[in-house]
Design an enzyme around this catalytic site. Structure first.
Site, PDB file in Angstrom:
ATOM      1  N   SER A   1       0.778  -1.350   0.101  1.00  0.00           N
ATOM      2  CA  SER A   1      -0.107   0.082  -0.009  1.00  0.00           C
ATOM      3  C   SER A   1       0.905   1.034   0.006  1.00  0.00           C
ATOM      4  O   SER A   1       2.086   1.198   0.245  1.00  0.00           O
ATOM      5  CB  SER A   1      -0.816  -0.028   1.380  1.00  0.00           C
ATOM      6  OG  SER A   1      -1.574   1.245   1.344  1.00  0.00           O
TER       7      SER A   1
ATOM      8  N   TYR B   1      -1.751  -0.585  10.706  1.00  0.00           N
ATOM      9  CA  TYR B   1      -2.125  -0.742   9.355  1.00  0.00           C
ATOM     10  C   TYR B   1      -0.785  -0.346   8.356  1.00  0.00           C
ATOM     11  O   TYR B   1      -0.396  -1.246   7.569  1.00  0.00           O
ATOM     12  CB  TYR B   1      -3.259   0.163   8.597  1.00  0.00           C
ATOM     13  CG  TYR B   1      -3.367  -0.469   7.308  1.00  0.00           C
ATOM     14  CD1 TYR B   1      -3.990  -1.498   6.963  1.00  0.00           C
ATOM     15  CD2 TYR B   1      -3.410   0.532   6.298  1.00  0.00           C
ATOM     16  CE1 TYR B   1      -4.268  -1.943   5.450  1.00  0.00           C
ATOM     17  CE2 TYR B   1      -3.603   0.470   4.935  1.00  0.00           C
ATOM     18  CZ  TYR B   1      -3.861  -0.870   4.582  1.00  0.00           C
ATOM     19  OH  TYR B   1      -4.078  -1.398   3.097  1.00  0.00           O
TER      20      TYR B   1
HETATM   21  P1  NDP Z   1     -11.871  -5.303  -0.102  1.00  0.00           P
HETATM   22  O1  NDP Z   1     -12.502  -5.168   1.461  1.00  0.00           O
HETATM   23  O2  NDP Z   1     -12.845  -5.176  -1.102  1.00  0.00           O
HETATM   24  O3  NDP Z   1     -11.223  -6.923  -0.164  1.00  0.00           O
HETATM   25  C1  NDP Z   1     -10.655  -7.472   0.911  1.00  0.00           C
HETATM   26  C2  NDP Z   1     -10.612  -8.855   0.371  1.00  0.00           C
HETATM   27  O4  NDP Z   1      -9.802  -9.664   1.483  1.00  0.00           O
HETATM   28  C3  NDP Z   1     -12.252  -9.712   0.448  1.00  0.00           C
HETATM   29  O5  NDP Z   1     -11.933 -10.460  -0.700  1.00  0.00           O
HETATM   30  C4  NDP Z   1     -11.910 -10.480   1.853  1.00  0.00           C
HETATM   31  O6  NDP Z   1     -12.684 -11.456   1.345  1.00  0.00           O
HETATM   32  C5  NDP Z   1     -10.529 -10.874   1.875  1.00  0.00           C
HETATM   33  N1  NDP Z   1     -10.050 -11.221   3.291  1.00  0.00           N
HETATM   34  C6  NDP Z   1     -10.085 -10.365   4.471  1.00  0.00           C
HETATM   35  N2  NDP Z   1      -9.822 -11.394   5.287  1.00  0.00           N
HETATM   36  C7  NDP Z   1      -9.558 -12.651   4.849  1.00  0.00           C
HETATM   37  C8  NDP Z   1      -8.960 -13.758   5.482  1.00  0.00           C
HETATM   38  N3  NDP Z   1      -8.881 -13.698   6.882  1.00  0.00           N
HETATM   39  N4  NDP Z   1      -8.759 -14.764   4.624  1.00  0.00           N
HETATM   40  C9  NDP Z   1      -9.080 -14.523   3.240  1.00  0.00           C
HETATM   41  N5  NDP Z   1      -9.427 -13.470   2.630  1.00  0.00           N
HETATM   42  C10 NDP Z   1      -9.739 -12.392   3.578  1.00  0.00           C
HETATM   43  O7  NDP Z   1     -10.574  -4.454  -0.078  1.00  0.00           O
HETATM   44  P2  NDP Z   1      -9.457  -4.269  -1.177  1.00  0.00           P
HETATM   45  O8  NDP Z   1      -9.787  -4.939  -2.496  1.00  0.00           O
HETATM   46  O9  NDP Z   1      -9.293  -2.595  -1.123  1.00  0.00           O
HETATM   47  O10 NDP Z   1      -8.414  -4.997  -0.432  1.00  0.00           O
HETATM   48  C11 NDP Z   1      -7.279  -5.713  -1.161  1.00  0.00           C
HETATM   49  C12 NDP Z   1      -6.078  -5.297  -0.599  1.00  0.00           C
HETATM   50  O11 NDP Z   1      -5.588  -4.365  -1.297  1.00  0.00           O
HETATM   51  C13 NDP Z   1      -5.600  -5.396   0.881  1.00  0.00           C
HETATM   52  O12 NDP Z   1      -4.609  -6.019   1.226  1.00  0.00           O
HETATM   53  C14 NDP Z   1      -5.556  -3.711   1.093  1.00  0.00           C
HETATM   54  O13 NDP Z   1      -4.814  -3.585   2.285  1.00  0.00           O
HETATM   55  C15 NDP Z   1      -4.883  -3.473  -0.238  1.00  0.00           C
HETATM   56  N6  NDP Z   1      -5.066  -1.860  -0.553  1.00  0.00           N
HETATM   57  C16 NDP Z   1      -6.305  -1.352  -0.557  1.00  0.00           C
HETATM   58  C17 NDP Z   1      -6.293   0.022  -0.902  1.00  0.00           C
HETATM   59  C18 NDP Z   1      -7.611   0.595  -0.989  1.00  0.00           C
HETATM   60  O14 NDP Z   1      -7.596   1.936  -0.926  1.00  0.00           O
HETATM   61  N7  NDP Z   1      -8.701  -0.107  -1.389  1.00  0.00           N
HETATM   62  C19 NDP Z   1      -5.159   0.889  -0.950  1.00  0.00           C
HETATM   63  C20 NDP Z   1      -3.836   0.017  -0.785  1.00  0.00           C
HETATM   64  C21 NDP Z   1      -3.830  -1.306  -0.626  1.00  0.00           C
HETATM   65  P3  NDP Z   1     -13.761 -12.249   2.688  1.00  0.00           P
HETATM   66  O15 NDP Z   1     -14.228 -11.621   3.340  1.00  0.00           O
HETATM   67  O16 NDP Z   1     -14.695 -13.103   1.544  1.00  0.00           O
HETATM   68  O17 NDP Z   1     -12.857 -13.452   3.293  1.00  0.00           O
END
Ligand code: NDP
Length: 246
Positions: free
Chosen positions: A141, A154
């Site tokens: 990130s 975070y």
């Molecule tokens: P979302 O909340 O849309 O997606 C998060 C995903 O992580 C979901 O598919 C969720 O699926 C999964 N997840 C969470 N916990 C678990 C777990 N214990 N096991 C398996 N899967 C898990 O957010 P984003 O798409 O934004 O996030 C994706 C990545 O991008 C993250 O690492 C985030 O830190 C990073 N990021 C995002 C930014 C933003 O502004 N959005 C900026 C920079 C980085 P489920 O709940 O079904 O398990």
């Protein structure tokens, strides 16, 4: 179709960046294994991908559970014959100010954002070493570059992912042909802020999102860019932010 037949595991594929990445890679010929906890969402995504002529496998699991990851690798090998890539994307961001002492949320972030990435790497490495080939892409990130209010833990987890990626690259790329990339997005329009429980942060975030953010597809494009290079090219870092973000 330059990712033709490459078997790629994507964690956190049930929404946001992971979902968009799965669609993008499948469109370019990759066989994608979809991992997250929400099985129904993964099944819906698999149908979408297959309706477009792509190949997808659903293996529900929690990235904090090593056994779940082992199952993901086993099923990928039995269905697609190998593992060519891992996109460590699953993550969460329950921001809070440190003096609120939301220690359960701190631990969850360490478990998912850091240990989840380590679990993924340890699960795929034997298979990638055997094949002398692989790509590991870790979604870090902008938070790895700078602190923002409520983001102490975070930001620490995402800095860990960025530095771990560099160590992985130096140890794995020359020895085993496994290329490693850290992708560091700024604000992307997803559900990521949904786990925030600190009311003071929620208020701050609403102001911040008035700017035009990135879309998940922008990050999927960055993942595709890293994966579609010739083998001799290792894209180390992709730092990608909205034009309007300071
Ligand atoms: P979302 O909340 O849309 O997606 C998060 C995903 O992580 C979901 O598919 C969720 O699926 C999964 N997840 C969470 N916990 C678990 C777990 N214990 N096991 C398996 N899967 C898990 O957010 P984003 O798409 O934004 O996030 C994706 C990545 O991008 C993250 O690492 C985030 O830190 C990073 N990021 C995002 C930014 C933003 O502004 N959005 C900026 C920079 C980085 P489920 O709940 O079904 O398990």
């Amino acid at each position: 179709m330059n990712l033709e037949n490459r078997a790629i595991i994507i964690t956190g594929a049930s929404s946001g960046i992971g979902e968009a990445t799965a669609k993008k890679l499948a469109k370019h010929g990759a066989k994608v294994t979809l991992m997250a906890r929400s099985e129904d969402k993964l099944k819906a995504l698999k149908s979408d991908i297959e309706n477009e002529g792509g190949k997808a496998l659903v293996v529900p699991g929690d990235v904090t559970n090593k056994k779940d990851f082992d199952k993901v690798v086993e099923k990928t090998v039995s269905e697609f014959g190998k593992v060519d890539g891992l996109i460590n994307n699953a993550g969460l961001m329950p921001l809070s100010f440190i003096d609120k002492l939301k220690t359960d949320e701190w631990e969850k972030m360490v478990d998912v954002n850091i240990k989840g990435v380590l679990n993924g790497v340890s699960a795929v490495l034997p298979e990638m070493k055997k094949n002398d080939n692989g790509d590991i892409i870790n979604i870090s990130s902008m938070a790895a570059h700078r602190y923002f209010p409520g983001g102490a833990v975070y930001c620490a987890t995402k800095s860990a992912v960025k530095m771990f990626s560099e160590g992985l690259r130096q140890e794995l790329a020359p020895k085993y042909g496994i290329n490693v990339t850290s992708i560091e997005p700024g604000a992307v329009a997803t559900n990521l802020t949904s786990t925030i429980t600190d009311e003071d942060i929620k208020e701050k975030m609403s102001g911040m999102l008035e700017m035009e953010t990135l879309e998940s597809e922008d990050i999927a494009n960055a993942v595709y860019y890293a994966l579609s290079q010739p083998k001799r090219v290792n894209i180390n870092d992709v730092y990608i932010v909205p034009s309007e973000q300071k």
